[in-house]
Design a protein around this motif. Structure first.
Motif, mmCIF file in Angstrom:
data_model
loop_
_atom_site.group_PDB
_atom_site.id
_atom_site.type_symbol
_atom_site.label_atom_id
_atom_site.label_comp_id
_atom_site.label_asym_id
_atom_site.label_seq_id
_atom_site.Cartn_x
_atom_site.Cartn_y
_atom_site.Cartn_z
ATOM 1 N N ALA A 72 -7.250 -5.120 -2.053
ATOM 2 C CA ALA A 72 -6.346 -3.988 -2.264
ATOM 3 C C ALA A 72 -5.621 -4.211 -3.581
ATOM 4 O O ALA A 72 -5.509 -5.344 -4.063
ATOM 5 C CB ALA A 72 -5.340 -3.868 -1.112
ATOM 6 N N GLY A 73 -5.134 -3.136 -4.159
ATOM 7 C CA GLY A 73 -4.394 -3.241 -5.411
ATOM 8 C C GLY A 73 -3.338 -2.163 -5.514
ATOM 9 O O GLY A 73 -3.436 -1.120 -4.864
ATOM 10 N N TRP A 74 -2.327 -2.458 -6.327
ATOM 11 C CA TRP A 74 -1.234 -1.521 -6.562
ATOM 12 C C TRP A 74 -0.907 -1.537 -8.051
ATOM 13 O O TRP A 74 -0.623 -2.589 -8.624
ATOM 14 C CB TRP A 74 0.015 -1.918 -5.780
ATOM 15 C CG TRP A 74 -0.143 -1.830 -4.298
ATOM 16 C CD1 TRP A 74 0.191 -0.767 -3.508
ATOM 17 C CD2 TRP A 74 -0.678 -2.820 -3.420
ATOM 18 N NE1 TRP A 74 -0.108 -1.036 -2.193
ATOM 19 C CE2 TRP A 74 -0.635 -2.294 -2.112
ATOM 20 C CE3 TRP A 74 -1.195 -4.103 -3.605
ATOM 21 C CZ2 TRP A 74 -1.085 -3.016 -1.009
ATOM 22 C CZ3 TRP A 74 -1.641 -4.807 -2.511
ATOM 23 C CH2 TRP A 74 -1.577 -4.262 -1.230
ATOM 24 N N GLY A 75 -0.938 -0.356 -8.672
ATOM 25 C CA GLY A 75 -0.520 -0.205 -10.058
ATOM 26 C C GLY A 75 -1.562 -0.641 -11.061
ATOM 27 O O GLY A 75 -2.680 -1.010 -10.737
ATOM 28 N N SER A 76 -1.151 -0.564 -12.342
ATOM 29 C CA SER A 76 -1.989 -0.986 -13.448
ATOM 30 C C SER A 76 -1.108 -1.530 -14.567
ATOM 31 O O SER A 76 -0.255 -0.786 -15.052
ATOM 32 C CB SER A 76 -2.824 0.180 -13.968
ATOM 33 O OG SER A 76 -3.629 -0.230 -15.046
ATOM 34 N N PRO A 77 -1.243 -2.779 -14.953
ATOM 35 C CA PRO A 77 -2.123 -3.761 -14.352
ATOM 36 C C PRO A 77 -1.733 -4.007 -12.896
ATOM 37 O O PRO A 77 -0.577 -3.869 -12.514
ATOM 38 C CB PRO A 77 -1.954 -5.009 -15.208
ATOM 39 C CG PRO A 77 -0.635 -4.843 -15.876
ATOM 40 C CD PRO A 77 -0.388 -3.378 -15.990
ATOM 41 N N ALA A 78 -2.702 -4.363 -12.097
ATOM 42 C CA ALA A 78 -2.551 -4.335 -10.650
ATOM 43 C C ALA A 78 -2.026 -5.625 -10.036
ATOM 44 O O ALA A 78 -2.341 -6.723 -10.480
ATOM 45 C CB ALA A 78 -3.892 -4.004 -10.011
ATOM 46 N N ILE A 79 -1.229 -5.425 -8.983
ATOM 47 C CA ILE A 79 -0.963 -6.478 -8.015
ATOM 48 C C ILE A 79 -2.211 -6.465 -7.148
ATOM 49 O O ILE A 79 -2.610 -5.416 -6.642
ATOM 50 C CB ILE A 79 0.282 -6.158 -7.159
ATOM 51 C CG1 ILE A 79 1.535 -6.104 -8.021
ATOM 52 C CG2 ILE A 79 0.416 -7.170 -6.020
ATOM 53 C CD1 ILE A 79 2.755 -5.535 -7.297
ATOM 54 N N ILE A 80 -2.866 -7.611 -6.994
ATOM 55 C CA ILE A 80 -4.132 -7.678 -6.259
ATOM 56 C C ILE A 80 -3.954 -8.515 -5.000
ATOM 57 O O ILE A 80 -3.395 -9.606 -5.036
ATOM 58 C CB ILE A 80 -5.247 -8.299 -7.132
ATOM 59 C CG1 ILE A 80 -5.519 -7.432 -8.366
ATOM 60 C CG2 ILE A 80 -6.514 -8.534 -6.322
ATOM 61 C CD1 ILE A 80 -6.137 -6.082 -8.072
ATOM 62 N N LEU A 81 -4.470 -7.996 -3.894
ATOM 63 C CA LEU A 81 -4.506 -8.720 -2.630
ATOM 64 C C LEU A 81 -5.967 -8.898 -2.239
ATOM 65 O O LEU A 81 -6.755 -7.957 -2.328
ATOM 66 C CB LEU A 81 -3.775 -7.938 -1.543
ATOM 67 C CG LEU A 81 -3.747 -8.566 -0.155
ATOM 68 C CD1 LEU A 81 -2.403 -8.302 0.516
ATOM 69 C CD2 LEU A 81 -4.891 -8.057 0.717
ATOM 70 N N ARG A 82 -6.319 -10.125 -1.826
ATOM 71 C CA ARG A 82 -7.670 -10.428 -1.340
ATOM 72 C C ARG A 82 -7.519 -11.117 0.006
ATOM 73 O O ARG A 82 -6.750 -12.058 0.139
ATOM 74 C CB ARG A 82 -8.409 -11.336 -2.319
ATOM 75 C CG ARG A 82 -8.609 -10.689 -3.689
ATOM 76 C CD ARG A 82 -9.155 -11.660 -4.727
ATOM 77 N NE ARG A 82 -10.463 -12.139 -4.336
ATOM 78 C CZ ARG A 82 -10.810 -13.432 -4.361
ATOM 79 N NH1 ARG A 82 -9.974 -14.362 -4.750
ATOM 80 N NH2 ARG A 82 -12.022 -13.791 -3.989
ATOM 81 N N CYS A 83 -8.233 -10.663 1.004
ATOM 82 C CA CYS A 83 -8.167 -11.241 2.341
ATOM 83 C C CYS A 83 -9.503 -11.886 2.679
ATOM 84 O O CYS A 83 -10.551 -11.323 2.385
ATOM 85 C CB CYS A 83 -7.843 -10.159 3.370
ATOM 86 S SG CYS A 83 -7.606 -10.797 5.046
ATOM 87 N N GLY A 84 -9.424 -13.073 3.292
ATOM 88 C CA GLY A 84 -10.634 -13.782 3.659
ATOM 89 C C GLY A 84 -11.099 -14.753 2.596
ATOM 90 O O GLY A 84 -12.255 -15.170 2.589
ATOM 91 N N VAL A 85 -10.185 -15.141 1.695
ATOM 92 C CA VAL A 85 -10.526 -16.117 0.661
ATOM 93 C C VAL A 85 -10.638 -17.500 1.301
ATOM 94 O O VAL A 85 -10.165 -17.732 2.417
ATOM 95 C CB VAL A 85 -9.476 -16.133 -0.474
ATOM 96 C CG1 VAL A 85 -9.411 -14.778 -1.171
ATOM 97 C CG2 VAL A 85 -8.108 -16.556 0.025
ATOM 98 N N VAL A 86 -11.246 -18.424 0.596
ATOM 99 C CA VAL A 86 -11.346 -19.798 1.089
ATOM 100 C C VAL A 86 -9.999 -20.499 0.906
ATOM 101 O O VAL A 86 -9.179 -20.108 0.071
ATOM 102 C CB VAL A 86 -12.468 -20.587 0.379
ATOM 103 C CG1 VAL A 86 -13.826 -19.966 0.652
ATOM 104 C CG2 VAL A 86 -12.217 -20.707 -1.101
ATOM 105 N N ARG A 87 -9.788 -21.534 1.697
ATOM 106 C CA ARG A 87 -8.545 -22.299 1.629
ATOM 107 C C ARG A 87 -8.401 -22.932 0.250
ATOM 108 O O ARG A 87 -9.308 -23.595 -0.234
ATOM 109 C CB ARG A 87 -8.550 -23.394 2.694
ATOM 110 C CG ARG A 87 -7.295 -24.253 2.667
ATOM 111 C CD ARG A 87 -7.352 -25.369 3.664
ATOM 112 N NE ARG A 87 -8.470 -26.252 3.337
ATOM 113 C CZ ARG A 87 -9.102 -26.999 4.218
ATOM 114 N NH1 ARG A 87 -8.756 -26.984 5.482
ATOM 115 N NH2 ARG A 87 -10.103 -27.766 3.848
ATOM 116 N N PRO A 88 -7.252 -22.720 -0.411
ATOM 117 C CA PRO A 88 -7.039 -23.359 -1.711
ATOM 118 C C PRO A 88 -7.001 -24.885 -1.558
ATOM 119 O O PRO A 88 -6.412 -25.395 -0.600
ATOM 120 C CB PRO A 88 -5.661 -22.854 -2.144
ATOM 121 C CG PRO A 88 -5.390 -21.655 -1.301
ATOM 122 C CD PRO A 88 -6.129 -21.867 -0.023
#
Length: 172
Positions: A72-88
């Motif tokens: 998901a994203g909001w605005g430009s340049p965007a705040i980006i959300l990613r779900c289901g990423v690997v553990r940092p």
């Protein structure tokens, strides 16, 4: 030892203050890598996608390409959300738990635990902890400090708490 359970909210402020020098840079074209979660994680990520706000920090929702229930994203340049990423990797690094890593700090915002990491390029990213899926939020360059990260994470907390149950995420 799970150091995320006992970190006070007060740790968030120093991490966000450090971030004033530069938060994570979301690509202006709003193209992001889509995670490939397992089936259990995919289900809660789809739930999160449906519960995310239409506006975040005064920015309208404009999801990045390729379109996915995991981003998901909001605005430009965007705040980006990613779900289901690997553990940092820094999430299990003992130096972080002992406060020895100044580029990664654990803290909580409104009932959601986060790992705040400074990347090699000087940007920052925030990844949930103690939830059955890892959710990663990246702020665009220029959106930094307690005036930006705090309100963004605060606004996302209700959606994360509603869709992503507490627990242990996949070890992948």
């Amino acid at each position: 030892m799970n150091f995320f359970r006992h970190r006070p909210l007060g740790l968030l402020a120093p991490a966000l203050l450090i971030a004033v020098a530069g938060c994570s840079s979301a690509d202006d074209s709003a193209t992001v890598a889509v995670p490939s979660p397992d089936a259990r994680t995919a289900r809660v990520c789809r739930d999160l996608h449906r519960s995310l706000p239409g506006r975040l920090d005064g920015r309208d929702r404009t999801d990045p390409s390729p379109r996915s229930a995991y981003t998901a994203g909001w605005g430009s340049p965007a705040i980006i959300l990613r779900c289901g990423v690997v553990r940092p990797p820094k999430m299990v690094d003992p130096a972080v738990a002992e406060g020895g890593d100044r580029d990664a700090v654990a803290g909580g915002v409104n009932g959601v635990d986060w790992l705040m990491e400074r990347q090699d390029d000087g940007t920052w990213r925030f990844t949930t902890a103690n939830r059955v899926a890892y959710v990663q939020v990246t702020l665009p360059e220029g959106l930094s400090g307690t005036d930006a990260g705090g309100p963004v994470l605060t606004a996302l907390a209700p959606s994360v708490k509603k869709a992503i149950p507490k627990g242990i995420a996949s070890m992948r």
